[in-house]
Scaffold this active site. Structure first.
Site, PDB file in Angstrom:
ATOM      1  N   ARG A 161       0.809  -1.207   0.000  1.00 25.47           N
ATOM      2  CA  ARG A 161       0.000   0.000   0.000  1.00 25.47           C
ATOM      3  C   ARG A 161       0.850   1.268   0.000  1.00 25.47           C
ATOM      4  O   ARG A 161       0.506   2.270  -0.608  1.00 25.47           O
ATOM      5  CB  ARG A 161      -0.921   0.019   1.225  1.00 25.47           C
ATOM      6  CG  ARG A 161      -1.915   1.143   1.196  1.00 25.47           C
ATOM      7  CD  ARG A 161      -2.573   1.447   2.526  1.00 25.47           C
ATOM      8  NE  ARG A 161      -2.928   0.299   3.318  1.00 25.47           N
ATOM      9  CZ  ARG A 161      -3.993  -0.475   3.101  1.00 25.47           C
ATOM     10  NH1 ARG A 161      -4.787  -0.223   2.097  1.00 25.47           N
ATOM     11  NH2 ARG A 161      -4.239  -1.489   3.904  1.00 25.47           N
ATOM     12  N   TYR A 162       1.947   1.209   0.720  1.00 26.34           N
ATOM     13  CA  TYR A 162       2.817   2.379   0.855  1.00 26.34           C
ATOM     14  C   TYR A 162       3.998   2.251  -0.104  1.00 26.34           C
ATOM     15  O   TYR A 162       4.368   1.144  -0.500  1.00 26.34           O
ATOM     16  CB  TYR A 162       3.345   2.464   2.286  1.00 26.34           C
ATOM     17  CG  TYR A 162       2.285   2.657   3.340  1.00 26.34           C
ATOM     18  CD1 TYR A 162       1.634   3.881   3.478  1.00 26.34           C
ATOM     19  CD2 TYR A 162       1.945   1.618   4.202  1.00 26.34           C
ATOM     20  CE1 TYR A 162       0.668   4.052   4.471  1.00 26.34           C
ATOM     21  CE2 TYR A 162       0.987   1.787   5.197  1.00 26.34           C
ATOM     22  CZ  TYR A 162       0.350   3.011   5.322  1.00 26.34           C
ATOM     23  OH  TYR A 162      -0.593   3.184   6.291  1.00 26.34           O
ATOM     24  N   ARG A 198       7.246   0.117   1.667  1.00 24.09           N
ATOM     25  CA  ARG A 198       7.147  -0.998   2.609  1.00 24.09           C
ATOM     26  C   ARG A 198       5.936  -1.867   2.318  1.00 24.09           C
ATOM     27  O   ARG A 198       4.945  -1.390   1.762  1.00 24.09           O
ATOM     28  CB  ARG A 198       7.123  -0.496   4.057  1.00 24.09           C
ATOM     29  CG  ARG A 198       6.024   0.477   4.401  1.00 24.09           C
ATOM     30  CD  ARG A 198       6.507   1.350   5.562  1.00 24.09           C
ATOM     31  NE  ARG A 198       5.454   2.182   6.114  1.00 24.09           N
ATOM     32  CZ  ARG A 198       5.033   3.314   5.569  1.00 24.09           C
ATOM     33  NH1 ARG A 198       5.530   3.723   4.419  1.00 24.09           N
ATOM     34  NH2 ARG A 198       4.088   4.026   6.153  1.00 24.09           N
ATOM     35  N   CYS A 223      -3.414 -17.837  14.753  1.00 24.76           N
ATOM     36  CA  CYS A 223      -2.902 -17.120  15.922  1.00 24.76           C
ATOM     37  C   CYS A 223      -2.991 -18.043  17.136  1.00 24.76           C
ATOM     38  O   CYS A 223      -3.713 -19.030  17.116  1.00 24.76           O
ATOM     39  CB  CYS A 223      -3.739 -15.871  16.202  1.00 24.76           C
ATOM     40  SG  CYS A 223      -3.531 -14.581  14.964  1.00 24.76           S
ATOM     41  N   CYS A 263      -8.529 -12.611  18.738  1.00 29.14           N
ATOM     42  CA  CYS A 263      -9.115 -11.354  19.209  1.00 29.14           C
ATOM     43  C   CYS A 263     -10.463 -11.189  18.509  1.00 29.14           C
ATOM     44  O   CYS A 263     -10.539 -11.273  17.279  1.00 29.14           O
ATOM     45  CB  CYS A 263      -8.231 -10.174  18.826  1.00 29.14           C
ATOM     46  SG  CYS A 263      -6.514 -10.344  19.322  1.00 29.14           S
ATOM     47  N   CYS A 273     -10.737  -8.816  15.457  1.00 27.45           N
ATOM     48  CA  CYS A 273      -9.667  -8.988  14.457  1.00 27.45           C
ATOM     49  C   CYS A 273     -10.021  -8.311  13.135  1.00 27.45           C
ATOM     50  O   CYS A 273     -11.054  -8.594  12.532  1.00 27.45           O
ATOM     51  CB  CYS A 273      -9.422 -10.471  14.213  1.00 27.45           C
ATOM     52  SG  CYS A 273      -8.174 -10.767  12.927  1.00 27.45           S
ATOM     53  N   ARG A 314      -8.611  -8.789  10.420  1.00 28.53           N
ATOM     54  CA  ARG A 314      -8.424  -9.717   9.306  1.00 28.53           C
ATOM     55  C   ARG A 314      -9.232 -10.996   9.520  1.00 28.53           C
ATOM     56  O   ARG A 314      -8.870 -12.063   9.035  1.00 28.53           O
ATOM     57  CB  ARG A 314      -6.923 -10.030   9.182  1.00 28.53           C
ATOM     58  CG  ARG A 314      -6.375  -9.784   7.800  1.00 28.53           C
ATOM     59  CD  ARG A 314      -4.853  -9.737   7.794  1.00 28.53           C
ATOM     60  NE  ARG A 314      -4.381  -8.379   7.812  1.00 28.53           N
ATOM     61  CZ  ARG A 314      -3.328  -7.948   8.525  1.00 28.53           C
ATOM     62  NH1 ARG A 314      -2.637  -8.779   9.268  1.00 28.53           N
ATOM     63  NH2 ARG A 314      -2.967  -6.684   8.467  1.00 28.53           N
ATOM     64  N   ASP A 330     -11.048  -0.764  13.832  1.00 24.19           N
ATOM     65  CA  ASP A 330     -11.496  -0.798  12.432  1.00 24.19           C
ATOM     66  C   ASP A 330     -12.977  -1.135  12.337  1.00 24.19           C
ATOM     67  O   ASP A 330     -13.547  -1.745  13.243  1.00 24.19           O
ATOM     68  CB  ASP A 330     -10.696  -1.851  11.653  1.00 24.19           C
ATOM     69  CG  ASP A 330      -9.252  -1.402  11.417  1.00 24.19           C
ATOM     70  OD1 ASP A 330      -9.024  -0.189  11.261  1.00 24.19           O
ATOM     71  OD2 ASP A 330      -8.371  -2.287  11.378  1.00 24.19           O
ATOM     72  N   ASP A 386      -7.084   3.562  10.570  1.00 21.03           N
ATOM     73  CA  ASP A 386      -6.780   2.992   9.262  1.00 21.03           C
ATOM     74  C   ASP A 386      -7.917   3.430   8.342  1.00 21.03           C
ATOM     75  O   ASP A 386      -9.074   3.063   8.565  1.00 21.03           O
ATOM     76  CB  ASP A 386      -6.670   1.457   9.351  1.00 21.03           C
ATOM     77  CG  ASP A 386      -5.374   0.963   8.741  1.00 21.03           C
ATOM     78  OD1 ASP A 386      -5.101   1.348   7.576  1.00 21.03           O
ATOM     79  OD2 ASP A 386      -4.644   0.215   9.409  1.00 21.03           O
ATOM     80  N   LYS A 446      -2.775   4.240   7.447  1.00 28.32           N
ATOM     81  CA  LYS A 446      -2.890   4.801   8.791  1.00 28.32           C
ATOM     82  C   LYS A 446      -2.881   6.323   8.758  1.00 28.32           C
ATOM     83  O   LYS A 446      -1.972   6.921   8.207  1.00 28.32           O
ATOM     84  CB  LYS A 446      -1.732   4.291   9.647  1.00 28.32           C
ATOM     85  CG  LYS A 446      -1.770   2.794   9.821  1.00 28.32           C
ATOM     86  CD  LYS A 446      -0.524   2.297  10.521  1.00 28.32           C
ATOM     87  CE  LYS A 446      -0.492   0.788  10.561  1.00 28.32           C
ATOM     88  NZ  LYS A 446      -0.263   0.170   9.243  1.00 28.32           N
TER      89      LYS A 446
HETATM   90  C1  LIG Z   1       0.542  -0.746   9.025  1.00 31.77           C
HETATM   91  C2  LIG Z   1       1.011  -1.119   7.690  1.00 31.77           C
HETATM   92  C3  LIG Z   1       2.344  -0.945   7.327  1.00 31.77           C
HETATM   93  C4  LIG Z   1       3.373  -0.359   8.266  1.00 31.77           C
HETATM   94  O1  LIG Z   1       3.082   0.982   8.559  1.00 31.77           O
HETATM   95  P1  LIG Z   1       4.040   1.825   9.512  1.00 31.77           P
HETATM   96  O2  LIG Z   1       3.342   3.136   9.702  1.00 31.77           O
HETATM   97  O3  LIG Z   1       5.351   1.945   8.804  1.00 31.77           O
HETATM   98  O4  LIG Z   1       4.188   1.064  10.786  1.00 31.77           O
HETATM   99  C5  LIG Z   1       2.714  -1.306   6.067  1.00 31.77           C
HETATM  100  N1  LIG Z   1       1.818  -1.797   5.176  1.00 31.77           N
HETATM  101  C6  LIG Z   1       0.528  -1.962   5.493  1.00 31.77           C
HETATM  102  C7  LIG Z   1      -0.417  -2.474   4.467  1.00 31.77           C
HETATM  103  C8  LIG Z   1       0.075  -1.635   6.758  1.00 31.77           C
HETATM  104  O5  LIG Z   1      -1.215  -1.804   7.080  1.00 31.77           O
END
Ligand SMILES: *Cc1c(COP(=O)(O)O)cnc(C)c1O
Length: 397
Positions: free
Chosen positions: A131-132, A135, A144, A148, A151, A153, A312, A349, A356
């Site tokens: 998404r980002y 990362r 798990c 929870c 959850c 997911r 969420d 989120d 986030k």
């Molecule tokens: C939370 C998340 C991350 C990591 O986010 P940070 O703000 O760097 O901790 C990376 N990818 C996805 C899809 C996430 O939900």
């Protein structure tokens, strides 16, 4: 040293254990210490059905009905360790609310979703969420140690729902090789620490062969649900893969037992920087004093509170959700009132896939070209003059 608290719970009497109690309920009868401290015994003896749950805990009608339905959505699963933290006389016990199903889970409130963070639509490879820009999230298992009830997911976790998590690890590795812009991989699931040491080692070793991957972290609730899993063998394997960080998940100070503190200590001693993610939950931790106590205990365990999540919009979670306004009010009672390290970032989120988003509270009262109006933690107002274009010219003479 330990004593019986009269309810069959063994409570340690040493001072340091007063804050981090060793609590072992007698609901498992005469289990030996070596079994209790063995993570595979803990997993084998999880509470997974109505009969096992009801024989150890008098259920409310809401819980009983919820448990009967749990097998169709998100499985029931509670480790003996975590179950022991439940106050059997309190139907509103904050530990209980997190893991014992309730009938409200089968209600779908307006705006609730099965995939509230829009992950399925951001998966270039099954199990890999990108998404980002720099990362990714790699979902390595759908299981798990305990489940929870909120959850995010739950559509794919536990094996009970209709959707199954498919993970293409080889596909994920080759995607990462073709995408050198990704420098950070977050292993999650399910709980990655439920994999065997060998399997986890193989995944980490493979990731470390990709030169563009700098930073690896593991998201896990195992140190809280199953602290016995944090064995010296696991820890010495993990530290080969440094820099490796870990985000744990705790929500209430009652979760911070002596076993948990020792497990977190082993991880910290191995040089693994630890963060914590909490979810703000109605009736569990939606009071500033409760969260403050949790965050202080985390600091004593060398864990830095990282995120506090607004719950969420997962289907069937309305009974556990607060408003964002309530969350902001709680954050205002923390920021400035206690150690800065103890204050996480409060985030939502973005529903449907926004990632986030920090939601304050906001300390900027107003902004003009020449000044910013701020308020401090007590609400006093301050002004910070900005260097405008004219004053920059003045400085240059
Ligand atoms: C939370 C998340 C991350 C990591 O986010 P940070 O703000 O760097 O901790 C990376 N990818 C996805 C899809 C996430 O939900």
């Amino acid at each position: 040293m330990a004593r019986d608290d009269g309810w069959g719970n063994f409570v340690s009497t040493t001072l340091k254990a007063k804050e981090f109690p060793l609590v072992r309920s007698n609901v498992w009868g005469s289990v030996s210490d070596s079994d209790w401290n063995d993570w595979s015994w803990q997993l084998r003896n999880r509470i997974q059905n109505l009969e096992q749950l009801e024989s150890r805990l008098p259920l409310t009608p809401e819980e009983r009905a919820g448990t009967i339905l749990a097998g169709k959505k998100l499985a029931l699963g509670i480790t003996p360790h975590f179950f022991s933290l439940i106050d059997r006389n309190d139907p509103n016990c904050p530990i209980r609310r997190q893991v014992v199903p309730r009938i409200e889970e089968s209600n779908t409130a307006p705006d609730e979703m099965l995939d509230p963070c829009g992950e399925d639509s951001h998966m270039p490879v099954p199990g890999l969420v990108h998404r980002y820009p720099d990362r990714v999230l790699l979902l390595v298992t759908d299981r798990c140690a305990s489940y929870c009830r909120y959850c995010t997911r739950s559509r794919v976790v536990s094996g009970a729902g209709e959707q199954e998590l498919t993970v293409d690890l080889e596909g994920a590795f080759s995607y990462l090789e073709k995408h050198p812009e990704v420098r950070d991989v977050l292993l999650s699931g399910g709980d990655p620490l439920l994999l065997s040491d060998a399997k986890l080692d193989a995944i980490l070793t493979r990731l470390r062969k990709i030169p563009s991957i700098e930073f690896i972290r593991i998201g896990t609730r195992i140190p809280i649900f199953l602290p016995q899993r944090i064995t010296p063998e696991l820890v010495s394997m993990l530290k080969i893969h440094h820099p490796l960080w870990m985000s744990v998940h705790s929500n209430h100070p009652k979760e911070m037992t002596q076993e948990v503190r020792e497990a977190l200590g082993r991880l910290a001693d191995a040089g693994i920087p630890l963060g914590n993610q909490s979810v703000l939950l109605k009736g569990v931790n939606d009071r500033a004093e409760v969260l403050k106590e949790l965050f202080h205990k985390l600091l004593l365990c060398r864990v830095r509170p990282y995120y506090l999540y607004q719950c969420d919009l997962i289907t069937g979670s309305a009974h556990l959700r607060t408003t964002i306004r309530e969350g902001q009010e709680i954050m205002e009672q923390l920021r400035g009132h206690t150690t800065g390290y103890a204050v996480p970032t409060y985030v939502v989120d973005g529903p449907g896939g926004g990632g986030k988003i920090p939601v304050g509270p906001n300390y900027i009262v107003g902004m003009a070209d020449d000044r910013v109006i701020l308020k401090n933690y007590r609400g006093d107002v301050y002004e910070y003059p900005e260097i405008g274009q004219s004053s920059v010219a003045d400085l240059r003479g």
